[in-house]
Design a protein around this motif. Sequence first.
Motif, mmCIF file in Angstrom:
data_model
loop_
_atom_site.group_PDB
_atom_site.id
_atom_site.type_symbol
_atom_site.label_atom_id
_atom_site.label_comp_id
_atom_site.label_asym_id
_atom_site.label_seq_id
_atom_site.Cartn_x
_atom_site.Cartn_y
_atom_site.Cartn_z
ATOM 1 N N VAL A 21 0.825 -1.213 0.000
ATOM 2 C CA VAL A 21 0.000 0.000 0.000
ATOM 3 C C VAL A 21 0.857 1.260 0.000
ATOM 4 C CG1 VAL A 21 -1.710 1.332 1.302
ATOM 5 C CG2 VAL A 21 -1.935 -1.156 1.125
ATOM 6 N N ILE A 22 1.976 1.240 0.759
ATOM 7 C CA ILE A 22 2.815 2.443 0.849
ATOM 8 C C ILE A 22 3.987 2.424 -0.142
ATOM 9 C CG2 ILE A 22 2.209 2.814 3.261
ATOM 10 C CD1 ILE A 22 4.975 1.728 4.031
ATOM 11 N N GLY A 23 3.954 1.481 -1.084
ATOM 12 C CA GLY A 23 4.963 1.471 -2.138
ATOM 13 C C GLY A 23 6.287 0.843 -1.749
ATOM 14 N N ARG A 24 6.290 -0.036 -0.755
ATOM 15 C CA ARG A 24 7.507 -0.724 -0.320
ATOM 16 C C ARG A 24 7.533 -2.151 -0.873
ATOM 17 N NH1 ARG A 24 11.668 1.732 3.029
ATOM 18 N NH2 ARG A 24 10.707 3.484 4.117
ATOM 19 N N SER A 25 8.756 -2.675 -1.057
ATOM 20 C CA SER A 25 8.899 -4.064 -1.468
ATOM 21 C C SER A 25 8.494 -4.980 -0.320
ATOM 22 C CB SER A 25 10.354 -4.362 -1.847
ATOM 23 O OG SER A 25 10.776 -3.572 -2.930
ATOM 24 N N PRO A 26 8.026 -6.197 -0.626
ATOM 25 C CA PRO A 26 7.738 -7.158 0.448
ATOM 26 C C PRO A 26 8.989 -7.398 1.285
ATOM 27 C CG PRO A 26 6.848 -7.932 -1.650
ATOM 28 C CD PRO A 26 7.684 -6.728 -1.954
ATOM 29 N N ILE A 27 8.803 -7.633 2.572
ATOM 30 C CA ILE A 27 9.940 -7.791 3.479
ATOM 31 C C ILE A 27 10.849 -8.929 3.038
ATOM 32 C CG2 ILE A 27 8.597 -9.251 5.053
ATOM 33 C CD1 ILE A 27 11.435 -6.799 5.981
ATOM 34 N N GLN A 28 10.266 -10.040 2.532
ATOM 35 C CA GLN A 28 11.091 -11.170 2.118
ATOM 36 C C GLN A 28 11.963 -10.817 0.924
ATOM 37 O OE1 GLN A 28 11.376 -13.873 3.989
ATOM 38 N NE2 GLN A 28 13.058 -14.449 2.636
ATOM 39 N N ARG A 29 11.419 -10.033 -0.001
ATOM 40 C CA ARG A 29 12.205 -9.613 -1.168
ATOM 41 C C ARG A 29 13.337 -8.684 -0.734
ATOM 42 N NH1 ARG A 29 8.724 -7.075 -5.747
ATOM 43 N NH2 ARG A 29 7.736 -9.121 -5.466
ATOM 44 N N GLU A 30 13.057 -7.788 0.208
ATOM 45 C CA GLU A 30 14.093 -6.894 0.723
ATOM 46 C C GLU A 30 15.222 -7.692 1.364
ATOM 47 O OE1 GLU A 30 14.556 -3.622 4.307
ATOM 48 O OE2 GLU A 30 12.692 -3.625 3.148
ATOM 49 N N ILE A 31 14.859 -8.719 2.127
ATOM 50 C CA ILE A 31 15.859 -9.540 2.796
ATOM 51 C C ILE A 31 16.699 -10.313 1.781
ATOM 52 C CG2 ILE A 31 16.166 -11.566 4.273
ATOM 53 C CD1 ILE A 31 13.765 -10.536 5.902
ATOM 54 N N GLU A 32 16.061 -10.885 0.770
ATOM 55 C CA GLU A 32 16.788 -11.646 -0.253
ATOM 56 C C GLU A 32 17.810 -10.772 -0.973
ATOM 57 O OE1 GLU A 32 13.687 -13.174 -2.688
ATOM 58 O OE2 GLU A 32 13.124 -14.767 -1.286
ATOM 59 N N LYS A 33 17.426 -9.543 -1.288
ATOM 60 C CA LYS A 33 18.352 -8.623 -1.944
ATOM 61 C C LYS A 33 19.518 -8.268 -1.025
ATOM 62 C CE LYS A 33 15.071 -6.368 -5.108
ATOM 63 N NZ LYS A 33 14.407 -5.065 -5.455
ATOM 64 N N LEU A 34 19.220 -8.066 0.250
ATOM 65 C CA LEU A 34 20.269 -7.733 1.213
ATOM 66 C C LEU A 34 21.252 -8.886 1.384
ATOM 67 C CD1 LEU A 34 18.326 -5.837 4.010
ATOM 68 C CD2 LEU A 34 20.097 -4.912 2.530
ATOM 69 N N ILE A 35 20.741 -10.103 1.443
ATOM 70 C CA ILE A 35 21.605 -11.274 1.598
ATOM 71 C C ILE A 35 22.576 -11.375 0.427
ATOM 72 C CG2 ILE A 35 21.642 -13.807 1.581
ATOM 73 C CD1 ILE A 35 19.004 -13.678 3.203
ATOM 74 N N GLU A 36 22.071 -11.191 -0.789
ATOM 75 C CA GLU A 36 22.925 -11.270 -1.972
ATOM 76 C C GLU A 36 23.947 -10.146 -1.987
ATOM 77 O OE1 GLU A 36 24.603 -12.916 -5.158
ATOM 78 O OE2 GLU A 36 22.946 -13.785 -4.000
ATOM 79 N N LEU A 37 23.519 -8.946 -1.637
ATOM 80 C CA LEU A 37 24.435 -7.813 -1.606
ATOM 81 C C LEU A 37 25.539 -8.025 -0.569
ATOM 82 C CD1 LEU A 37 23.696 -4.089 -1.904
ATOM 83 C CD2 LEU A 37 24.871 -4.851 0.154
ATOM 84 N N LEU A 38 25.180 -8.503 0.611
ATOM 85 C CA LEU A 38 26.172 -8.695 1.663
ATOM 86 C C LEU A 38 27.176 -9.790 1.304
ATOM 87 C CD1 LEU A 38 24.018 -8.321 4.898
ATOM 88 C CD2 LEU A 38 25.519 -6.648 3.826
#
Length: 223
Positions: A21-38
Amino acid sequence: FMRGVYDYMDKPIPVYDFRNVIGRSPIQREIEKLIELLKERKQDHINWIESLKDAVNNNKEIKVQTNPHKCLFGQWYDKFESANQDISRYLRLLDAPHKRIHKVGDTAKELIAAGEIDRAKQLIQYTEEKDLAGLIRLFDGFEKHCEKYIHEYAVIINHPDQGKSAITIDAPLDLRNLGGPGKPLPTSITDSASNIAESIATTEHEGDILLVCLKKFYSAVLQ
């Protein structure tokens, strides 16, 4: 915006995805991207210490980045923001060891300039075994930390017009003690969020949170 339905007291109620609703990515998608970046940034710092060791051991010019704000991780870290306070708290743990590692590059230069090559080698070995090893553990531990501590929650709303429904949130909040009146919305907030938000409030433990007008919220999800 509707995620699906939830069986609440033997009755199905709609579940709305607040992040969507507020234009944010799903929390799981955010975590997956962070894991790959780290994972990538971890390898950067393994390569960094190897480059420093090679320069010192083979009498080469030290060219590693010594400013922790200018490596790829530092540039990302200084700008990173997460709506999830638990993610933010964990990532703050990386800041101190990361800065100590980069500082070693300058210290090694100074030691070599003073003719103390052996001390420079000892310092690099100590940094590799302590600070870099600690940083790697934090990089590697992020995924397990998320699996253990980061969950999605649902708030059940009994609206006089819309009846019962659930709204997904990142963490349960204690809203009994707000720190004074709400603050104006920051200019950085997304258009989607500003359409349903009233103001920003501050809580003792969670920091700044978004105060949402339920009338606007239902207007957005039901349009």
